[in-house]
Design a protein around this motif. Structure first.
Motif, PDB file in Angstrom:
ATOM      1  N   GLN A  56       0.818  -1.203   0.000  1.00 41.18           N
ATOM      2  CA  GLN A  56       0.000   0.000   0.000  1.00 41.18           C
ATOM      3  C   GLN A  56       0.855   1.258   0.000  1.00 41.18           C
ATOM      4  N   ARG A  57       1.896   1.269   0.834  1.00 41.42           N
ATOM      5  CA  ARG A  57       2.781   2.433   0.894  1.00 41.42           C
ATOM      6  C   ARG A  57       3.409   2.722  -0.467  1.00 41.42           C
ATOM      7  N   MET A  58       3.896   1.696  -1.113  1.00 39.95           N
ATOM      8  CA  MET A  58       4.584   1.886  -2.384  1.00 39.95           C
ATOM      9  C   MET A  58       3.612   2.264  -3.502  1.00 39.95           C
ATOM     10  N   LYS A  59       2.395   1.763  -3.405  1.00 43.65           N
ATOM     11  CA  LYS A  59       1.372   2.151  -4.371  1.00 43.65           C
ATOM     12  C   LYS A  59       1.050   3.630  -4.236  1.00 43.65           C
ATOM     13  N   GLU A  60       0.977   4.114  -3.003  1.00 44.48           N
ATOM     14  CA  GLU A  60       0.687   5.525  -2.754  1.00 44.48           C
ATOM     15  C   GLU A  60       1.823   6.424  -3.225  1.00 44.48           C
TER      16      GLU A  60
ATOM     17  N   PHE B 281       8.886   7.362  -5.644  1.00 45.37           N
ATOM     18  CA  PHE B 281       9.656   8.200  -4.745  1.00 45.37           C
ATOM     19  C   PHE B 281      10.713   7.427  -3.969  1.00 45.37           C
ATOM     20  N   TYR B 282      10.477   6.150  -3.641  1.00 47.49           N
ATOM     21  CA  TYR B 282      11.368   5.439  -2.741  1.00 47.49           C
ATOM     22  C   TYR B 282      12.205   4.377  -3.446  1.00 47.49           C
ATOM     23  N   GLU B 283      12.187   4.376  -4.759  1.00 45.27           N
ATOM     24  CA  GLU B 283      12.932   3.362  -5.493  1.00 45.27           C
ATOM     25  C   GLU B 283      14.425   3.491  -5.239  1.00 45.27           C
ATOM     26  N   ASN B 284      15.068   2.328  -5.114  1.00 51.15           N
ATOM     27  CA  ASN B 284      16.524   2.215  -5.003  1.00 51.15           C
ATOM     28  C   ASN B 284      17.082   2.753  -3.683  1.00 51.15           C
TER      29      ASN B 284
ATOM     30  N   ASP C 150       9.310 -12.844   9.592  1.00 45.89           N
ATOM     31  CA  ASP C 150      10.059 -13.668   8.650  1.00 45.89           C
ATOM     32  C   ASP C 150      10.983 -12.722   7.882  1.00 45.89           C
ATOM     33  N   TRP C 151      12.241 -12.604   8.352  1.00 47.27           N
ATOM     34  CA  TRP C 151      13.162 -11.627   7.786  1.00 47.27           C
ATOM     35  C   TRP C 151      13.372 -11.842   6.295  1.00 47.27           C
ATOM     36  N   GLN C 152      13.535 -13.086   5.890  1.00 47.28           N
ATOM     37  CA  GLN C 152      13.815 -13.366   4.478  1.00 47.28           C
ATOM     38  C   GLN C 152      12.638 -12.972   3.593  1.00 47.28           C
ATOM     39  N   ALA C 153      11.413 -13.284   4.031  1.00 48.96           N
ATOM     40  CA  ALA C 153      10.233 -12.932   3.239  1.00 48.96           C
ATOM     41  C   ALA C 153      10.067 -11.417   3.172  1.00 48.96           C
ATOM     42  N   LEU C 154      10.344 -10.737   4.276  1.00 48.30           N
ATOM     43  CA  LEU C 154      10.217  -9.284   4.313  1.00 48.30           C
ATOM     44  C   LEU C 154      11.265  -8.632   3.419  1.00 48.30           C
ATOM     45  N   ALA C 155      12.489  -9.141   3.475  1.00 50.64           N
ATOM     46  CA  ALA C 155      13.549  -8.613   2.613  1.00 50.64           C
ATOM     47  C   ALA C 155      13.212  -8.827   1.143  1.00 50.64           C
ATOM     48  N   ALA C 156      12.662  -9.980   0.819  1.00 51.87           N
ATOM     49  CA  ALA C 156      12.276 -10.259  -0.569  1.00 51.87           C
ATOM     50  C   ALA C 156      11.173  -9.312  -1.036  1.00 51.87           C
ATOM     51  N   ALA C 157      10.228  -9.008  -0.144  1.00 53.93           N
ATOM     52  CA  ALA C 157       9.148  -8.077  -0.499  1.00 53.93           C
ATOM     53  C   ALA C 157       9.700  -6.687  -0.769  1.00 53.93           C
TER      54      ALA C 157
ATOM     55  N   ARG D 297      12.717  -5.970  -1.849  1.00 53.15           N
ATOM     56  CA  ARG D 297      13.444  -6.001  -3.133  1.00 53.15           C
ATOM     57  C   ARG D 297      12.498  -5.971  -4.322  1.00 53.15           C
ATOM     58  N   ARG D 298      11.325  -6.584  -4.181  1.00 52.93           N
ATOM     59  CA  ARG D 298      10.349  -6.545  -5.285  1.00 52.93           C
ATOM     60  C   ARG D 298       9.905  -5.113  -5.573  1.00 52.93           C
ATOM     61  N   HIS D 299      10.000  -4.257  -4.563  1.00 51.72           N
ATOM     62  CA  HIS D 299       9.625  -2.855  -4.738  1.00 51.72           C
ATOM     63  C   HIS D 299      10.853  -1.973  -4.961  1.00 51.72           C
ATOM     64  N   ARG D 300      11.960  -2.583  -5.340  1.00 49.32           N
ATOM     65  CA  ARG D 300      13.198  -1.864  -5.644  1.00 49.32           C
ATOM     66  C   ARG D 300      13.740  -1.111  -4.433  1.00 49.32           C
ATOM     67  N   LEU D 301      13.547  -1.692  -3.274  1.00 49.72           N
ATOM     68  CA  LEU D 301      14.177  -1.220  -2.049  1.00 49.72           C
ATOM     69  C   LEU D 301      15.228  -2.249  -1.643  1.00 49.72           C
ATOM     70  N   HIS D 302      16.276  -1.792  -0.978  1.00 51.93           N
ATOM     71  CA  HIS D 302      17.420  -2.663  -0.724  1.00 51.93           C
ATOM     72  C   HIS D 302      17.688  -2.797   0.777  1.00 51.93           C
ATOM     73  N   PRO D 303      17.195  -3.868   1.408  1.00 54.27           N
ATOM     74  CA  PRO D 303      17.438  -4.072   2.839  1.00 54.27           C
ATOM     75  C   PRO D 303      18.914  -4.342   3.104  1.00 54.27           C
ATOM     76  N   ILE D 304      19.495  -3.566   4.027  1.00 55.16           N
ATOM     77  CA  ILE D 304      20.925  -3.719   4.300  1.00 55.16           C
ATOM     78  C   ILE D 304      21.208  -4.116   5.737  1.00 55.16           C
ATOM     79  N   GLY D 305      20.199  -4.069   6.608  1.00 54.77           N
ATOM     80  CA  GLY D 305      20.441  -4.437   7.992  1.00 54.77           C
ATOM     81  C   GLY D 305      19.221  -4.233   8.862  1.00 54.77           C
ATOM     82  N   VAL D 306      19.410  -4.448  10.167  1.00 55.09           N
ATOM     83  CA  VAL D 306      18.288  -4.340  11.100  1.00 55.09           C
ATOM     84  C   VAL D 306      18.725  -3.609  12.365  1.00 55.09           C
ATOM     85  N   ARG D 307      17.744  -3.011  13.029  1.00 54.71           N
ATOM     86  CA  ARG D 307      17.860  -2.564  14.420  1.00 54.71           C
ATOM     87  C   ARG D 307      16.843  -3.400  15.181  1.00 54.71           C
TER      88      ARG D 307
END
Length: 267
Positions: free
Chosen positions: A36-40, A44-47, A62-69, A71-81
């Motif tokens: 929903q966020r990316m649709k709105e 703006f948030y690509e890459n 599920d970190w892996q599933a969330l990271a994959a989601a 990436r599908r929106h052209r966002l790049h997960p690099i770490g966690v807090r």
């Protein structure tokens, strides 16, 4: 003796990332919210590099599933807090623990580390998100048609002297943007400084794209799809009040709130 070490050096660097704050460990719910966020927000948030902030959680998604989601929106997960108890599962998913600053950035020269928190949108409030365009080069002041892509200039002010059609995207890197005409529905205008639209603003406008909280959006006719300043945005899903709709207006940031003010003749 060959100096192989000279082929690589480590130097200190600033880390400027989008911080996605997780308010639930329900991965399906997080994925739907991301969709929903990316649709709105469009492109703006690509890459953007993203740090997943799970500081408020007591169990891991599920970190892996969330990271994959992401990436599908052209966002790049690099770490966690995250709390210490959740870090092992994050490491196993390939996400390193990161400590990032969450303070706001005052200078337009600094890229912001902003918060992507879920707040309930109100008339003048938007969830804090950050947008960083991926521009290509183009002249700083032009009468030529702009293709449906990004026009980018390092000049202080980028002046566009024609209307912008749906699908066109303009980014004024390092300065202000002036559009001498209409910004059509489906078009995007982005600036590190202020945005001035001398015509109907019917698309998406993001000022202070790299964290300048003092940036403003000004237009002679307000009817937008999305407004954003320094990452705080509002999606305009319903018609604005008559006092604002299709009127001259000024949009500025007050803390985490977008303030929209009608401009009167002579003011």
């Amino acid at each position: 003796m060959p100096k192989t070490a000279a082929a690589l050096d480590f130097k200190s660097a600033s880390l400027h990332v989008l911080r996605a704050v997780l308010h639930t460990a329900d991965t399906a719910e997080l994925t739907r919210a991301l969709e929903q966020r990316m649709k709105e927000a469009g492109a703006f948030y690509e890459n953007e590099p993203v740090v997943l902030d799970a500081q408020g959680l007591d169990q891991a998604p599920d970190w892996q599933a969330l990271a994959a989601a992401l990436r599908r929106h052209r966002l790049h997960p690099i770490g966690v807090r995250a709390p210490q108890a959740l870090l092992d599962s994050a490491r196993q998913a390939g996400l390193a623990p990161l400590d990032i600053s969450t303070g706001r950035q005052e200078s337009r020269a600094d890229a912001p580390a902003r918060t992507a928190q879920a707040r309930k949108p109100g008339p003048e409030t938007a969830p804090a998100r950050h947008a960083k365009p991926a521009p290509t080069e183009a002249p700083g002041d032009t009468d030529a048609p702009v293709p449906p892509a990004v026009a980018d200039s390092p000049a202080e002010t980028l002046v566009i002297r024609h209307p912008l059609r749906s699908g066109q995207r303009i980014y004024a890197r390092g300065g202000d943007l002036i559009v001498m005409g209409m910004v059509s529905q489906g078009a995007e205008v982005i600036a590190d400084g202020h945005i001035h639209v001398y015509g109907p603003l019917r698309g998406k406008a993001m000022a202070g794209a790299r964290g300048n909280q003092h940036a403003m959006i000004l237009t002679t006719q307000l009817d937008p799809e999305l407004l954003a300043i320094a990452g705080v945005y509002r999606v305009v899903e319903t018609r604005l009040p008559e006092t604002l709709h299709n009127r001259p207006a000024q949009i500025e940031l007050d803390g985490d709130t977008l303030r929209i003010r009608a401009l009167q003749a002579g003011h």
